[in-house]
Each structure stands twice: as structure tokens, then as C-alpha cells.
Design a protein around this motif. Structure first.
Motif, PDB file in Angstrom:
ATOM      1  N   THR A  74       0.837  -1.197   0.000  1.00 49.85           N
ATOM      2  CA  THR A  74       0.000   0.000   0.000  1.00 49.85           C
ATOM      3  C   THR A  74       0.871   1.245   0.000  1.00 49.85           C
ATOM      4  O   THR A  74       1.954   1.266   0.574  1.00 49.85           O
ATOM      5  N   LEU A  75       0.376   2.285  -0.640  1.00 52.83           N
ATOM      6  CA  LEU A  75       1.015   3.599  -0.626  1.00 52.83           C
ATOM      7  C   LEU A  75       0.000   4.590  -0.084  1.00 52.83           C
ATOM      8  O   LEU A  75      -1.043   4.831  -0.720  1.00 52.83           O
ATOM      9  N   ALA A 132       0.309   0.331 -11.211  1.00 53.30           N
ATOM     10  CA  ALA A 132       0.816   0.815  -9.930  1.00 53.30           C
ATOM     11  C   ALA A 132       1.495   2.176 -10.008  1.00 53.30           C
ATOM     12  O   ALA A 132       1.292   3.026  -9.135  1.00 53.30           O
ATOM     13  N   PHE A 133       2.300   2.421 -11.037  1.00 52.95           N
ATOM     14  CA  PHE A 133       3.043   3.679 -11.069  1.00 52.95           C
ATOM     15  C   PHE A 133       2.119   4.859 -11.361  1.00 52.95           C
ATOM     16  O   PHE A 133       2.301   5.954 -10.814  1.00 52.95           O
ATOM     17  N   ALA A 134       1.114   4.655 -12.203  1.00 55.39           N
ATOM     18  CA  ALA A 134       0.133   5.717 -12.441  1.00 55.39           C
ATOM     19  C   ALA A 134      -0.679   5.972 -11.179  1.00 55.39           C
ATOM     20  O   ALA A 134      -0.962   7.131 -10.828  1.00 55.39           O
ATOM     21  N   ARG A 135      -1.026   4.895 -10.466  1.00 55.85           N
ATOM     22  CA  ARG A 135      -1.764   5.052  -9.210  1.00 55.85           C
ATOM     23  C   ARG A 135      -0.895   5.758  -8.176  1.00 55.85           C
ATOM     24  O   ARG A 135      -1.374   6.642  -7.456  1.00 55.85           O
ATOM     25  N   ALA A 136       0.382   5.377  -8.098  1.00 57.32           N
ATOM     26  CA  ALA A 136       1.295   6.029  -7.158  1.00 57.32           C
ATOM     27  C   ALA A 136       1.433   7.516  -7.475  1.00 57.32           C
ATOM     28  O   ALA A 136       1.495   8.354  -6.570  1.00 57.32           O
ATOM     29  N   ALA A 137       1.497   7.859  -8.762  1.00 54.10           N
ATOM     30  CA  ALA A 137       1.610   9.267  -9.159  1.00 54.10           C
ATOM     31  C   ALA A 137       0.395  10.049  -8.676  1.00 54.10           C
ATOM     32  O   ALA A 137       0.527  11.172  -8.166  1.00 54.10           O
ATOM     33  N   ARG A 138      -0.795   9.484  -8.820  1.00 54.34           N
ATOM     34  CA  ARG A 138      -2.007  10.183  -8.378  1.00 54.34           C
ATOM     35  C   ARG A 138      -2.006  10.361  -6.855  1.00 54.34           C
ATOM     36  O   ARG A 138      -2.332  11.441  -6.346  1.00 54.34           O
ATOM     37  N   VAL A 139      -1.629   9.296  -6.135  1.00 52.90           N
ATOM     38  CA  VAL A 139      -1.618   9.369  -4.670  1.00 52.90           C
ATOM     39  C   VAL A 139      -0.625  10.412  -4.188  1.00 52.90           C
ATOM     40  O   VAL A 139      -0.933  11.233  -3.310  1.00 52.90           O
ATOM     41  N   PRO A 180      -3.762   0.351  -2.318  1.00 51.59           N
ATOM     42  CA  PRO A 180      -3.023  -0.817  -2.809  1.00 51.59           C
ATOM     43  C   PRO A 180      -2.357  -0.554  -4.161  1.00 51.59           C
ATOM     44  O   PRO A 180      -2.987  -0.027  -5.084  1.00 51.59           O
ATOM     45  N   LEU A 181      -1.085  -0.923  -4.257  1.00 53.38           N
ATOM     46  CA  LEU A 181      -0.363  -0.848  -5.527  1.00 53.38           C
ATOM     47  C   LEU A 181      -0.249  -2.214  -6.186  1.00 53.38           C
ATOM     48  O   LEU A 181      -0.156  -2.307  -7.410  1.00 53.38           O
ATOM     49  N   LEU A 241      -8.054  -6.869   0.146  1.00 56.85           N
ATOM     50  CA  LEU A 241      -7.681  -5.490  -0.163  1.00 56.85           C
ATOM     51  C   LEU A 241      -8.253  -4.529   0.881  1.00 56.85           C
ATOM     52  O   LEU A 241      -7.565  -3.594   1.319  1.00 56.85           O
ATOM     53  N   GLU A 242      -9.482  -4.764   1.292  1.00 60.45           N
ATOM     54  CA  GLU A 242     -10.087  -3.909   2.308  1.00 60.45           C
ATOM     55  C   GLU A 242      -9.344  -4.024   3.640  1.00 60.45           C
ATOM     56  O   GLU A 242      -9.119  -3.023   4.331  1.00 60.45           O
ATOM     57  N   MET A 243      -8.947  -5.250   4.000  1.00 56.89           N
ATOM     58  CA  MET A 243      -8.209  -5.440   5.246  1.00 56.89           C
ATOM     59  C   MET A 243      -6.863  -4.712   5.195  1.00 56.89           C
ATOM     60  O   MET A 243      -6.422  -4.100   6.186  1.00 56.89           O
ATOM     61  N   ALA A 244      -6.200  -4.780   4.049  1.00 54.37           N
ATOM     62  CA  ALA A 244      -4.914  -4.080   3.908  1.00 54.37           C
ATOM     63  C   ALA A 244      -5.099  -2.573   4.053  1.00 54.37           C
ATOM     64  O   ALA A 244      -4.284  -1.900   4.697  1.00 54.37           O
ATOM     65  N   GLU A 245      -6.154  -2.044   3.474  1.00 58.54           N
ATOM     66  CA  GLU A 245      -6.424  -0.616   3.592  1.00 58.54           C
ATOM     67  C   GLU A 245      -6.703  -0.235   5.044  1.00 58.54           C
ATOM     68  O   GLU A 245      -6.237   0.808   5.521  1.00 58.54           O
ATOM     69  N   ARG A 246      -7.465  -1.068   5.750  1.00 58.19           N
ATOM     70  CA  ARG A 246      -7.740  -0.803   7.168  1.00 58.19           C
ATOM     71  C   ARG A 246      -6.448  -0.792   7.989  1.00 58.19           C
ATOM     72  O   ARG A 246      -6.232   0.086   8.828  1.00 58.19           O
TER      73      ARG A 246
END
Length: 306
Positions: A173-174, A289-296, A178-179, A224-229
Motif C-alpha cells: 500500500t502507498l 501501480a506507477f500511475a496510481r502512485a503518481a495520483r496518490v 493498494p499498488l 484489499l479492504e483489510m490491507a487498507e484498514r
């Protein structure tokens, strides 16, 4: 005045090329942001240049040498596994029952955990020195590997039976997003583990990611939800490798570690490259992942830069 994001790379996780790609993506889509990629080393000229604008510094691992002159910092932690477990428990995240095992203290009573427990060093990684031990024989252990050599405490953790061949989920996660999420399953040529008490003969490895394991992407919504929590428990630590086990009988999920020290990033590391070869696809392809990381990181910069 435009904002600035400083991405700090570390040789230990081979993340420099990843961060360069993320930087170019951010600068293309967010012209109000200036992005610099610096290595974790002393560089007064680079730091002076970086001090002109409101800044956010991102570092998957804790900074060792680079000391920003201004800005907010999101970086990896020096927390131990015990400290991680304590925070997860306080936040109500489901974790296996556990007790610390300390060199100077009497061994804890873990009989209620079952006939066998998992022993692992408070500091370590890559499954180093993870062992199955009879509950009645729990005691402080001397590490047998270099990775765990500095461990002054151990964890005795309830064994979660994930099936005949140990299976685990890892979600990177970033900032809570999740990435990638993968599932590893132990080599099926190994002797199966029939139940939580099937360790009498010895020689059974419970590390799902050991040599010969199979790897697949995990898209389970509850994982995925557990990881976010779990990630929300550590808002100041940006990159977490959340390890989750699913009890094969009840289906219940248990978080066993979050790897807050930041070494789980490594899209370009040798270890991840080998795992991607087994998988047949790069980890980044699952969620872009890298596009998602850029947005985050763009969102975090606009929120936190100072």
C-alpha cells in the motif's frame, strides 16, 4: 508559488528507476508540481535547491543521510514487529494472538494458542528465522541468520492454518492505496500440513514464499479492504507491505505484519524481479501501480507540502 515533491531513493530497495517513472508521470499530469528524485545521501546543493518551494518528501525507507531543509516528510519507520502488533491490536485490526519473548524475562504461557506456535524475531525479514515451536517449549532463541542477528526479542504467535501448503497474501500500500496484491503458496512438493497440530515429525516450513512457491495476483475484495484498514493505522508511514493470512476453515483474515520499515517496495529489486518471472507479469500491471502512485503522491503533496 508551485509545490514540490521530493522522492528519495534507496539502493537497498532498488527504487530509483521506479521513482523516476513516477516523477515524469506527475510532472506530465500536474504542471503545478515540481518533482525531484534524490538519493538518500548528503547533498547540500540539492537540498538548498529543494528548499525554495513548499515541499513534501517521500521515502519508502527511513531517511539515513538526507536531511531536508524544509517540508513535510513521509518516510518508513524503525518500528519493530512487536510495536506494529501493538498498534494494530489497539486499532481493532484482527491479528493472531501473540506474546513477546524477551531474553531477560520468563517465557510466556502460550498453551491456549494451541499445541504449536510460530516463533519469529522482533526484527528480521524475508522469513528469516521463522520457526514452528511446541507451545510448551517457547523460550528466547538465538538467531541463526544474519538478518535476525540483532533481535533482542521474539514473538510467539498463534499458528493460523491456511491449508495443506502454507498460503499468504501480501498487499503493498502507498498512503493506504493498494499498488499490488499477490498470493504465494508453498511448494506442493513439500509434505502437506494437515492441521494445526501436524508438526510432530518436524521439518515442515510454514513460510509461504520460500523457494519453489507459486505466485498469483490476489483480487479478493476482503483482503484489499483489510490491507487498507491496516494501513490507516499508520498514516505517517507511506509504504507498507501488509501480510495477511486466511484461516482455511473459518475464512477469517489475520494481519500478521505490515513491514513498516519500507523494504517491501522494490518493484525493481532482484527478489521482486525473480517473483515476477514466476508470475509471468510485472507487479505494476495489476493496478497500473506507477500511475496510481503518481495520483496518490500528487494528492498528498497538495495536502501536506509546506
Amino acid at each position: 508559488m508551485s509545490l514540490q515533491l521530493v522522492l528519495v531513493s534507496h539502493r537497498a530497495v532498488s527504487d530509483h528507476p521506479d521513482l523516476e517513472r513516477i516523477a515524469r508521470s506527475i510532472e506530465r499530469d500536474a504542471p503545478d508540481l515540481r518533482v525531484r528524485v534524490l538519493r538518500d545521501k548528503r547533498s547540500w546543493l540539492s537540498l538548498a535547491r529543494a528548499a525554495w518551494r513548499p515541499t513534501l518528501v517521500f521515502s519508502a525507507k527511513a531517511l539515513r543521510k538526507l536531511r531536508p531543509l524544509r517540508g513535510s516528510v513521509l518516510q518508513g519507520s524503525q518500528q519493530s514487529k512487536i510495536e506494529e502488533m501493538e498498534e494494530l491490536e489497539r486499532a481493532g485490526i484482527p491479528v493472531p494472538r501473540w506474546r513477546p519473548v524477551i531474553r531477560e524475562a520468563a517465557p510466556p504461557d502460550v498453551g491456549e494458542f494451541g499445541p504449536y506456535v510460530v516463533m519469529k524475531p522482533d526484527r528480521g525479514g524475508c522469513g528469516a528465522d521463522v520457526r514452528i515451536v511446541r507451545s510448551a517449549k517457547v523460550r528466547f532463541l538465538d538467531a541463526s541468520t544474519r538478518r535476525a542477528a540483532r533481535a533482542e526479542r521474539w514473538i510467539a504467535q498463534q499458528y493460523v492454518h491456511t491449508g495443506p501448503w502454507p498460503t499468504a497474501q501480501r498487499v503493498l500500500t502507498l498512503c493506504g492505496t493498494p499498488l499490488y496484491a499477490i498470493r504465494t503458496r508453498a511448494d506442493r512438493s513439500r509434505a502437506p500440513i494437515r492441521n494445526a497440530g501436524d508438526f510432530g515429525g518436524g521439518g515442515k516450513n510454514i513460510v509461504a514464499s520460500a523457494i519453489g512457491c507459486s505466485i498469483e495476483f490476489c483480487d479478493d475484495a476482503d483482503v484489499l479492504e483489510m490491507a487498507e484498514r491496516a494501513a490507516r493505522v499508520f498514516p505517517e508511514i507511506p509504504a507498507l507491505g501488509v501480510d495477511i493470512l486466511r484461516d482455511v476453515e473459518s475464512g477469517a483474515l489475520h494481519v500478521i505484519e505490515v513491514n513498516s520499515r519500507g523494504g517491501s517496495w522494490g518493484f525493481s529489486s532482484r527478489k521482486v524481479a525473480a517473483m515476477q518471472q514466476v508470475l509471468g507479469r510485472p507487479f505494476e500491471s495489476q493496478f497500473d501501480a506507477f500511475a496510481r502512485a503518481a495520483r496518490v503522491l500528487t494528492e498528498q503533496t497538495r495536502r501536506l507540502a509546506r
